[in-house]
Enzyme design. Structure first.
Site, short mmCIF file in Angstrom:
data_model
loop_
_atom_site.label_atom_id
_atom_site.label_comp_id
_atom_site.label_asym_id
_atom_site.label_seq_id
_atom_site.Cartn_x
_atom_site.Cartn_y
_atom_site.Cartn_z
N HIS A 68 1.89 88.47 107.59
CA HIS A 68 2.89 88.36 106.51
C HIS A 68 2.19 88.11 105.19
O HIS A 68 2.76 88.32 104.12
CB HIS A 68 3.92 87.27 106.82
CG HIS A 68 3.39 85.88 106.72
ND1 HIS A 68 2.50 85.36 107.64
CD2 HIS A 68 3.58 84.91 105.80
CE1 HIS A 68 2.19 84.12 107.27
NE2 HIS A 68 2.83 83.83 106.16
N ARG A 69 0.97 87.61 105.25
CA ARG A 69 0.08 87.53 104.08
C ARG A 69 -1.28 88.07 104.54
O ARG A 69 -1.66 87.88 105.68
CB ARG A 69 -0.14 86.07 103.67
CG ARG A 69 1.08 85.35 103.17
CD ARG A 69 1.11 85.33 101.64
NE ARG A 69 2.21 84.53 101.15
CZ ARG A 69 3.48 84.93 101.12
NH1 ARG A 69 3.80 86.13 101.57
NH2 ARG A 69 4.42 84.14 100.65
N LYS A 73 -6.57 84.87 108.44
CA LYS A 73 -7.71 83.97 108.31
C LYS A 73 -7.87 83.12 109.56
O LYS A 73 -6.90 82.68 110.15
CB LYS A 73 -7.44 83.04 107.11
CG LYS A 73 -8.60 82.16 106.73
CD LYS A 73 -9.63 82.93 105.94
CE LYS A 73 -10.86 82.09 105.65
NZ LYS A 73 -11.77 82.01 106.82
N LYS A 97 -0.68 76.82 110.03
CA LYS A 97 -1.48 75.92 109.19
C LYS A 97 -1.53 76.44 107.75
O LYS A 97 -1.30 75.71 106.79
CB LYS A 97 -2.90 75.88 109.78
CG LYS A 97 -3.76 74.76 109.29
CD LYS A 97 -5.19 74.85 109.83
CE LYS A 97 -5.30 74.83 111.33
NZ LYS A 97 -6.69 74.60 111.79
N LYS A 109 -7.82 84.46 114.83
CA LYS A 109 -8.86 83.64 115.47
C LYS A 109 -9.70 84.53 116.35
O LYS A 109 -9.21 85.52 116.90
CB LYS A 109 -8.20 82.56 116.34
CG LYS A 109 -9.16 81.46 116.73
CD LYS A 109 -9.26 80.45 115.63
CE LYS A 109 -10.05 79.24 116.00
NZ LYS A 109 -9.77 78.15 115.05
N1 GLU Z 1 -11.95 77.02 112.26
C1 GLU Z 1 -11.30 76.23 111.27
C2 GLU Z 1 -9.87 75.94 111.69
O1 GLU Z 1 -9.54 76.01 112.82
C3 GLU Z 1 -11.40 76.81 109.88
C4 GLU Z 1 -10.75 78.13 109.70
C5 GLU Z 1 -11.06 78.80 108.38
O2 GLU Z 1 -11.65 78.18 107.51
O3 GLU Z 1 -10.68 79.96 108.24
O4 GLU Z 1 -9.06 75.54 110.90
#
Ligand code: GLU
Length: 474
Positions: A68-69, A73, A97, A109
């Site tokens: 959606h964005r 990440k 998050k 992830k």
């Molecule tokens: N691995 C970290 C997390 O679980 C950082 C993720 C990130 O900086 O993209 O939040």
């Protein structure tokens, strides 16, 4: 540490069940809810690497949870026990998050099934570069679409290899290094990223302790100083959190749990010395002035003010949740409390500050790093000297107007122009505070019937749903 995969409910089911509680409040269209909860795409790769004459075959994943964005990440973890379900759950946590923290990214992830401690540096580099090529050539790693970061078993070194591999495959991409965050500072990283998750946790707890009514609900009172903390995992996150909380906020780290057992000292453990010992010997055993307990997980049940699980997921489960004796559980790891355990803790009135807020410092500063990479300039470079000169003018004006000299320390503060680390810390502090205030507000809007976790998910789901609907579903 607690053996994993020994609990009935899968990690992603556990996360989904927690999200369902927010969905029940929001009464969202079930189709939209389903679209939000599931992973958009999951890549599984299998690739061989020849190491010392022997062919090893590795399995890795990159789950794209929400777009959606963009970019999506999230980190890449190296662990022998990692599987697709874990990665999908962790990708979902990244989506929520980012939404809660107002970081304009989707969630993703990655994971590689490997024990990094069993390989030499050069072999790990070849494995990482090979894995990166698999991700890049399939569109699962790029500055615009999917940006990686460190996670368990990976760090700055692996990020540098990944960025370099991407750059070789895309030499004309001027934003190439923004394909990963958490890079070494001299290779495009941002100051303060290494400490960011621990630092964010510190800022979050400081903000929490500014609200006496929230603190009182845990059964604690007063300031952070002197509070007794048990921490599980002295990796990058746990180490920085324990260090800052003890050295800067006067908290007492009364127990540290690691792979080979736990250490207890009611007077407080010296975090820096313990961290050095851990790095030199590979464990916590034989550390002086502390009681060693071989059964590490049992120490999670120590009576304390704050329990900080900063290692793996699902370490607080239905079997040990009835015996947890902390007043506040502060989730520094992703998913350390299972859905069932969460319900037990709630019944027992043990308050939980959820992972999607408390450990978000890492991705918040990753966002700053990504922005820094796209702008191709260090934060503060244009303003620092200007601010210093203005500071001098202010001092001169005050001194002339009052005919008095200002104290030296105050002058230093006034003329200090913000450098990159100052700005990153300030941006992180502000983001953590704002997120907590929002979570608290939503929690109170539902008359405290809900936990901080459900309130966080309500914020996330509302935002993501709005993004889906406004962009249009066709
Ligand atoms: N691995 C970290 C997390 O679980 C950082 C993720 C990130 O900086 O993209 O939040």
């Amino acid at each position: 540490m607690t053996p994993r995969k020994n609990h009935a409910v899968s990690f992603s089911r556990s996360v989904d069940s927690m999200v369902d509680q927010a969905l029940a409040v929001l009464k969202l269209d079930p189709g939209l809810a389903q679209a939000i909860k599931g992973c958009t795409a999951v890549l599984k790769v299998l690739f061989p690497v020849e190491i010392k004459g022997k062919i090893h075959v590795f399995t890795g994943w990159r789950a794209l949870h929400s777009i959606h964005r963009l970019p999506a990440k999230g980190g890449i973890r190296y662990a022998p026990s990692v599987d697709q379900d874990d990665i999908e759950a962790l990708a979902a946590l990244m989506t929520y998050k980012c939404a809660i923290m107002d970081v304009p990214f989707g969630g993703s992830k990655g994971g590689l099934c490997i024990d990094p401690l069993k390989f030499e540096r050069d072999d790990l580099e070849r494995i990482t570069r090979r894995f990166t090529r698999e991700l890049v050539t399939r569109g699962f790693l790029s500055p615009a679409m999917n940006v990686s970061a460190p996670d368990l078993g990976t760090g700055q070194r692996e990020m540098a290899w990944m960025a370099d591999t991407y750059k070789h495959l895309n030499p004309e991409d001027i934003n190439a290094i923004a394909c990963v965050t958490g890079k070494p500072v001299h290779l495009g990283g941002v100051q303060g990223r290494l400490e960011a998750t621990g630092r964010g946790l510190q800022y979050a707890l400081r903000e929490f302790f500014r609200y006496p009514e929230d603190v009182a609900a845990t059964g604690m009172d007063g300031p952070m100083e002197g509070k007794r903390v048990v921490i599980q995992g002295l990796g990058n996150v746990g180490y920085h959190a324990a260090k800052f909380l003890s050295e800067e906020d006067g908290m007492k780290i009364i127990a540290v749990i690691e792979r080979d057992g736990a250490l207890i000292n009611e007077k407080g453990l010296p975090v820096e010395a313990l961290y050095q010992h851990l790095n030199q010997t590979g464990g916590v055993r034989n550390f002086p002035d502390a009681r060693y307990v071989a059964d590490g997980p049992s120490v999670l049940e120590t009576a304390c003010d704050i329990l900080i699980p900063a290692a793996l997921e699902r370490v607080i489960h239905k079997d040990n949740a009835p015996r947890i004796r902390a007043k506040l559980v502060a989730e520094a790891a992703n998913g350390p409390v299972t859905f069932e355990a969460d319900r037990i803790l709630k019944k027992r009135k043990i308050i939980v500050l959820p992972d999607t807020f408390l450990n978000a410092g890492g991705v918040v500063v990753s966002y700053f790093e990504w922005v820094r990479n796209l702008s191709h300039i260090r934060f503060g470079r244009m303003e620092r000297r200007f601010e210093e000169l203005r500071g001098h003018s202010i001092i001169r004006a005050i001194e002339e107007a009052t005919s008095r000299k200002l104290p030296q320390k105050l002058c230093q503060q006034i003329v200090h122009g913000a450098g990159e680390l100052d700005l990153v810390r300030s941006g992180l502090d502000d983001t953590m505070c704002q997120a907590f205030q929002k979570i608290k507000e939503v929690k109170e809007r539902y008359q405290d019937k809900h936990t901080y976790r459900t309130a966080s998910y309500i914020i996330a789901i509302e935002k993501i749903a709005r993004a889906y609907l406004d962009a249009g579903i066709y």
